[in-house]
Write an enzyme that holds these catalytic residues in place. Structure first.
Site, short mmCIF file in Angstrom:
data_model
loop_
_atom_site.label_atom_id
_atom_site.label_comp_id
_atom_site.label_asym_id
_atom_site.label_seq_id
_atom_site.Cartn_x
_atom_site.Cartn_y
_atom_site.Cartn_z
CG LEU A 88 -16.49 -6.58 1.67
CD1 LEU A 88 -15.57 -6.37 2.87
CD2 LEU A 88 -16.34 -7.99 1.13
N GLY A 89 -20.92 -5.07 1.68
CA GLY A 89 -22.24 -4.93 2.27
C GLY A 89 -22.56 -3.48 2.52
N GLY A 92 -27.21 1.08 7.43
CA GLY A 92 -27.88 2.36 7.59
C GLY A 92 -26.96 3.55 7.48
CG MET A 93 -24.84 4.85 10.31
SD MET A 93 -23.82 5.03 11.78
CE MET A 93 -23.22 3.37 11.94
CB VAL A 96 -18.60 -2.51 4.41
CG1 VAL A 96 -17.23 -3.09 4.78
CG2 VAL A 96 -19.25 -1.90 5.64
CG ASP A 205 -26.71 -4.05 15.86
OD1 ASP A 205 -27.71 -4.71 16.22
OD2 ASP A 205 -26.42 -3.85 14.67
#
Length: 787
Positions: A88-89, A92-93, A96, A205
């Site tokens: 899905l995407g 930075g960590m 998904v 965020d």
């Protein structure tokens, strides 16, 4: 700073600076030379070599620092009980994935998997913080966490609700939502963030891409996602992780608060999220962010941080609006400007202390109430006093509008001649005198003058009324005060006390300005409305007919002319002359469409009067056509679930029933009942009306078992919130008796019906629909007993 951390920062800067144009790159390097000479030297070396050489140097630095920063490997087939379906995407960590849970239940989820090389202490702490943050959050507007764990290789993961939605700004743009609809969509976001704050978490965020809107039966519902950089306020476990250090910014640059843009020099608290909420609200209203969007792309990160910290935020009503979905500037002036600027104060001590405080002020904007972002002037103290006494806040606005209208109409009458401009100036001064007089009247609210006593609104009005003869106001100014006080009495539910004042104001202006001056006609219109309030329909019709002739001659095609038509049509309808009322409503509709356009909200209101007139004349097919046009317009302007839209659906169900299509009527009633339960609640009078109507329809179809739960619910709930003699309670009691008759339980029924019929006649008269229905039922009952 650890070697791994230094490398990650160097790698990020290398890719950032490499993508910049020559001038922007030069500026960015110059900033680094001042703030971090060592990093500047390393970056200059990287940029000075070939692309391959720079990449090799990065690899060498990575190996020497021990940072295992490789991208995630190929997508695993399974993680725990989840089968991965696709990416899905990534951020930075981690990455998904969309995944399918296979046990103990089947459902689609979003599964977040930490990067393979995500081994630094701070990075691991942040991922764990996100997992823990979502685990303790329980709010309908926050994406839910379902599960968490780690793979055999030690990679952290968690599974959360899969949200398929649009960023909130995109949702608003695609649907062209009104100002009120945008604020209503934004309020749940504030509530969700407040919930997180109460759990000791900061999002840090907040941006449109993390505020996804999903379509639920035509209505948008927001889900807050990605607490990936959330900070536990009071968690000792994370306090030592250094989640934010000097020189490190966390968040999306365009949506950073001034504290975040200080690069760790200032601690972050919940007010940072309040600032980000203000930015999202700013964008929802104007289509852009406060920083000029044309300058963002070329600005370096350091320059963006500086501008966030130092540049003043322009009021939303004064920026160049971006995109066709932006709200008109005029609608943003005043309280909305104040609310947004308070949320975006660079000094966080001047911001709203919480997300809920921001939401509360936005609700005040929607309710036309004074906002806390405004200075505590006398007018605002008066507004709070009036609310404390349950007087509608619109009263204060109405008084102000009445005075403003005097000045505006005078300027309109003045034209461009110099002598007339002088006259307008004099009239404006008179209006200012009226304002000062009303302020003096309300000054007793000030504790310094009230001295501990809390006067009632009625006392204030009576005191002002009695002081008018000695007030020294000229005829026009005194008429303006009288009209304002009269309107105030109506808001208190005492039109009989306001009528003499309205009559006096009308007479004074007629004497001073003549019978066809715009102000005289306005005062006559106001006086006529008092006759409508009091049920004196003949007097109202006579005065409104005179006023309409004058307004058509003086104002012509004007909304004030349409307003008089509307009230005169109402007077005709109450006199029983429905045909005449309908003809005037059609004239009003033609005028309003000429002024505001076909399909406008003003036209839709007038169309409703036409549709109800057609219904009363049993011209059902024409009424259905008109209501369907209204329904389409309300769905466009207000949304499919707005109470006004649902009222049209209810009317269409009634008409379908009246036309004999019971099956279609039942289907429509069930649709509107379900929607009204969701939007208004089961105890709302409009919901109960739909429930009672469907119950009555089922009685007519001889379906007592289907009707019983509806009739019992409407009677029980109406009795709990209304007086026993209220028409709605009487109607439900009659339906309950009719239900008993269908059940064959007729013992004592005639006596109960006779007593109920007497109540209905006493409350509503013998000519009401309910009285006729009761009489018809009594005849049926009598005929049955005679057999």
């Amino acid at each position: 700073m650890s070697d791994a951390k230094a490398f990650r920062r160097l790698e990020t800067l290398f890719h950032e600076v490499e993508a910049l144009g020559p001038e922007a790159r030069k500026q960015r390097l110059s900033e680094l030379a001042q703030t971090d000479p060592e990093l500047h030297a390393q970056l200059t070396t990287l940029l000075g070599g070939t692309q391959a050489g720079g990449a090799q140097l990065l690899d060498d630095l990575a190996e020497s620092s021990g940072a295992l920063l490789a991208e995630p490997a190929a997508m695993p087939e399974r993680i725990g009980p989840y089968r991965l379906r696709g990416e899905l995407g990534r951020g930075g960590m981690g990455v998904v994935y969309e995944a399918e849970q296979t046990e103990p239940m089947q459902r689609r989820v979003a599964l977040k998997l930490a990067r393979t090389g995500f081994l630094s202490e701070a990075g691991r702490a942040r991922f764990l913080a996100e997992r823990q943050a979502l685990a303790v959050l329980d709010h309908p507007n926050i994406a839910k966490v379902f599960d968490a764990g780690s793979t055999a290789s030690g990679q952290l993961w968690f599974a959360m609700e899969l949200v398929r939605g649009q960023p909130i700004t995109q949702w608003v743009a695609d649907r062209g939502l009104s100002l009120e609809q945008r604020i209503e969509l934004f309020l749940p976001v504030c509530e969700a963030i407040q919930h997180a704050h109460q759990k000791g978490l900061i999002h840090r965020d907040i941006k449109p891409s993390n505020l996804l809107v999903v379509d639920q039966d035509g209505r948008g519902q927001v889900r807050v996602i990605d607490f990936g950089i959330a900070k536990a306020l009071e968690s000792a476990d994370h306090a030592s992780s250094g989640a934010t250090r000097v020189g490190e910014a966390v968040g999306t640059p365009e949506y950073m608060s001034p504290e975040q843009a200080s690069l760790g020099e200032v601690d972050i608290d919940t007010r940072s999220d309040v600032y980000a909420l203000g930015l999202v609200l700013y964008e929802l209203l104007t289509g852009r962010l406060p920083i000029d969007p044309d300058t963002v792309d070329d600005a370096s990160f350091g320059e963006l941080c500086r501008r966030v910290r130092e540049d003043p935020v322009p009021p939303p009503s004064r920026v160049a609006l971006a995109g066709p979905s932006a709200i008109e500037r005029s609608a943003l002036r005043g309280d909305l400007d104040r609310v947004v600027l308070k949320a975006l104060a660079q000094d966080r001590e001047r911001r709203y202390p919480s997300a809920s405080a921001l939401a509360d002020d936005l609700r005040r904007v929607l309710a036309c109430q004074p906002v806390m972002a405004a200075p505590p002037t006398l007018a605002y103290r008066v507004g709070r006093f009036l609310r404390r006494h349950r007087l509608p806040v619109s009263l204060a606005a109405l008084a102000g509008l009445a005075l403003i209208s005097l000045t505006a109409l005078t300027y309109w009458q003045a034209g461009i001649a110099a002598s007339e401009r002088d006259r307008a100036r004099i009239e404006a001064q008179r209006s200012e005198a009226v304002v000062r007089f009303l302020q003096d009247m309300l000054a007793s609210v000030d504790p310094a003058q009230a001295q501990g006593r809390d006067p009632t609104v009625r006392e204030l009005l009576d005191r002002t009324r009695s002081s008018l003869p000695e007030a020294g106001l000229d005829l026009q100014a005194r008429a303006a005060v009288e009209e304002t006080l009269a309107t105030t009495y109506v808001s208190l539910g005492e039109p009989e006390s306001g009528l003499p004042l309205a009559q006096a104001a009308s007479a004074r202006l007629r004497e001073a300005l003549g019978p066809e001056h715009p102000l005289t006609l306005s005062a006559q219109h106001a006086e006529a409305r008092f006759y409508l309030y009091l049920g004196h329909y003949d007097q109202a019709a006579d005065l409104l007919e005179t006023t309409l002739v004058g307004r058509e001659r003086v104002l012509g095609v004007h909304m004030d002319t349409a307003s008089t038509m509307h009230n005169l049509a109402y007077a005709y309808a109450e006199q029983g002359d429905i045909e005449r009322a309908l003809a005037l409503d059609y004239r009003q509709l033609e005028l309003v469409e000429q002024l505001s356009g076909p399909g406008s909200e003003e036209a839709l209101v007038t169309m409703s009067s036409v549709a109800h007139g057609l219904t009363m004349l049993e011209r059902f097919e024409e009424a259905v056509e008109m209501f369907e046009r209204i329904l389409e317009g309300y769905r466009q302007h207000l949304g499919a679930r707005h109470p006004n839209t649902l009222s049209v659906l209810h009317n269409l169900a009634y008409l379908t029933r009246a036309m004999g299509d019971s099956e279609a009527a039942e289907q429509r009633y069930r649709e509107v009942i379900a929607l009204r339960r969701e939007v208004l609640g089961s105890e709302h009078l409009q919901t109960l009306n739909s429930i009672a109507n469907l119950g009555a329809l089922l009685i007519e179809q001889n379906r007592p078992e289907d009707a019983r739960p509806l009739i019992e619910e409407s009677l029980r709930t109406r009795r709990s919130i209304l007086e026993e003699g209220h028409p709605d309670v009487l109607a439900s009691r009659l339906d309950a008796l009719r239900l008993r008759w269908l059940d064959g339980r007729s013992e004592g029924l005639a006596e109960e019906l006779r007593a109920l019929d007497e109540q209905i006649s006493a409350v509503m008269g013998n000519d009401s629909d309910l009285a006729r229905l009761s009489a018809s039922f009594a005849e049926q009952l009598s005929a049955r007993q005679a057999r």
